[in-house]
Design an enzyme around this catalytic site. Sequence first.
Site, PDB file in Angstrom:
ATOM      1  N   ASP A 431       0.878  -1.127   0.047  1.00 31.36           N
ATOM      2  CA  ASP A 431       0.262  -0.081   0.096  1.00 31.36           C
ATOM      3  C   ASP A 431       0.959   1.330   0.106  1.00 31.36           C
ATOM      4  O   ASP A 431       1.855   1.278   0.533  1.00 31.36           O
ATOM      5  CB  ASP A 431      -0.954   0.044   1.217  1.00 31.36           C
ATOM      6  N   LEU A 432       0.639   2.144  -0.922  1.00 32.15           N
ATOM      7  CA  LEU A 432       1.253   3.407  -1.072  1.00 32.15           C
ATOM      8  C   LEU A 432       0.891   4.187   0.179  1.00 32.15           C
ATOM      9  O   LEU A 432      -0.274   4.910   0.059  1.00 32.15           O
ATOM     10  CB  LEU A 432       1.325   4.075  -2.330  1.00 32.15           C
ATOM     11  N   ASP A 474      -4.359   2.229  -4.648  1.00 32.67           N
ATOM     12  CA  ASP A 474      -2.953   2.358  -4.351  1.00 32.67           C
ATOM     13  C   ASP A 474      -2.350   1.060  -3.900  1.00 32.67           C
ATOM     14  O   ASP A 474      -1.421   1.314  -3.212  1.00 32.67           O
ATOM     15  CB  ASP A 474      -2.447   3.569  -3.499  1.00 32.67           C
TER      16      ASP A 474
END
Length: 562
Positions: A431-432, A474
Amino acid sequence: MEAELPLAITRNAVQGDGHFGGLSQGAGFVSEPGRAGHFVALGSLAVTLWLVACWLVSGEYTAWRASDSLVQVDHDLRQSIGDMTQGIQRTLVVFHGIPAALSRDSAVVAALLRFDGESDVMRMPIEPRRKALAAHPQLARLNHALASSVEDLKAISVIWLINPAGDAVAASNSGKPESFVGTNYSDRTYFTEAMAGRFGRQFALGRNTNIPGLFFSAPVMDGDRVLGVVAIKIDIPYLSSWVNQANAFLSDNFGVVILAQNRGMEMQTLPGAAVRGLSPAERIGRYKRSEFEELPIVPWGSAEHPNLNRWGSDGVPYLLMTTILPEDDLALTVLAAVPRLATLDQDRLELFGLAGALGSLVIILAGAVTHYWLDRERGRRERVVRQQIEYLATHDVLTGLFSRAVVDQFINHGIAGAKRSGRGLAVLFIDLDDFKEINDGLGHEVGDLVLKEAARRLRQAVREVDVVIRQGGDEFIVLVFDLLQAADAGHVAEKILDALEAPYTITDPPQRLSSSIGIASYPEHGESASLLLRHADMAMYRAKEGGRGGYQFYGAGAAPAG
């Protein structure tokens, strides 16, 4: 071992940009009615016209090729004989320069001043004279110096000094059985030329060795007076590189072949050679023989091509070309075969047969291939549509990565491979961090560019055998196959973290993003796709809770999932 992709995915053709294309399944095609008969009729007419054209053109073509071949042979022959002539001339310049340089040596001048034809030693009978000359200290030192020069120069076999009476007073081979010391050379052309104040040259067989060679000489001067001669000999075998082409040979000014690539031609003569004008005694003195075999060269008999000759009995015309080296009394001759002039009719029949057969075959094959291609092209257009539909079903449009629609299929395939190999499989859920702030603050267009760049970095950070999937938003999933131990997944996660943390230069100033990674490995953290995904997701949230910008294995400091 390398992990294998699931069957449904490996059916897709990999495109040049690294993405997977559509299915490569074949399709059945049905030819349009009447097309096959149309192609047969056209093919038969084309074959007939082709055979007629081949017969008409083959005659003109073979005649043109024969003429062109003669022109090409003439061009190549001129270039070849020019190259060989230049090489010979360059070497001859060097050979003329050696006795010229030695003639100015003070020891050479002193020796000839002391041992001219009037000295007491030179009046002795031949054998005592040889011994006295060889034993004299002054000449012994000179003989040693000449022998050293021969050793250094390599190409030269002998160097010797001749007094005005023609007697050799010093030589590089002094003390050897074939020593030139004491031998008289007054009848040699190179001696008389040098005594007349000119540079001398001559081909002859060695008086003591019977080895054929080229002799070069220079006068030794004391003011205007000729004191004697410096002479050198180059053995003919050393000069074999001069004639580096078949049927090439070097002849002297009397037409005797002295050097040839075909050694059997040596000591034969050109037709009408001037050597037959010499007396038997002169022939024996120069060549150690009085009779010579003539080379089998006779005119071809073509008024159009007077330079063509027959060479032996092979029935092929040869183009003969000769270059004269007047300053050295040598001539270089080369014969080159022109076989096309002797086989015009045979060449025409062979060309007609070959061109007719090949052309007919090409026409038939071209018709068949064209017929097949038209049907195939129609099917290809149908496949392209299916491939595009399938690609959209299995890939994320924005990033070009696989979509979450195939994640279960990849994991199940990886589990099957891990069971066979005994190695592991890891699911990395990525996950960004803080991507939402960039997407909301800078706009969705910038957010999309960041996601595409992140996808590119992910593909570069893992092996080709591993799979990168966009889960959505994301979030990304990386499947790492063929692990020796579960801890190796941590090394992969570290590479991914480093890759994703580099500045994104899409905006000015560049944006920086960290990422959080959760890792679940097979079989430690689950034996099904759903369980591995869920545990990796949980580990990712635990990594976020731990401060972001890191990775967490499932179950590390946490209770197992229910």
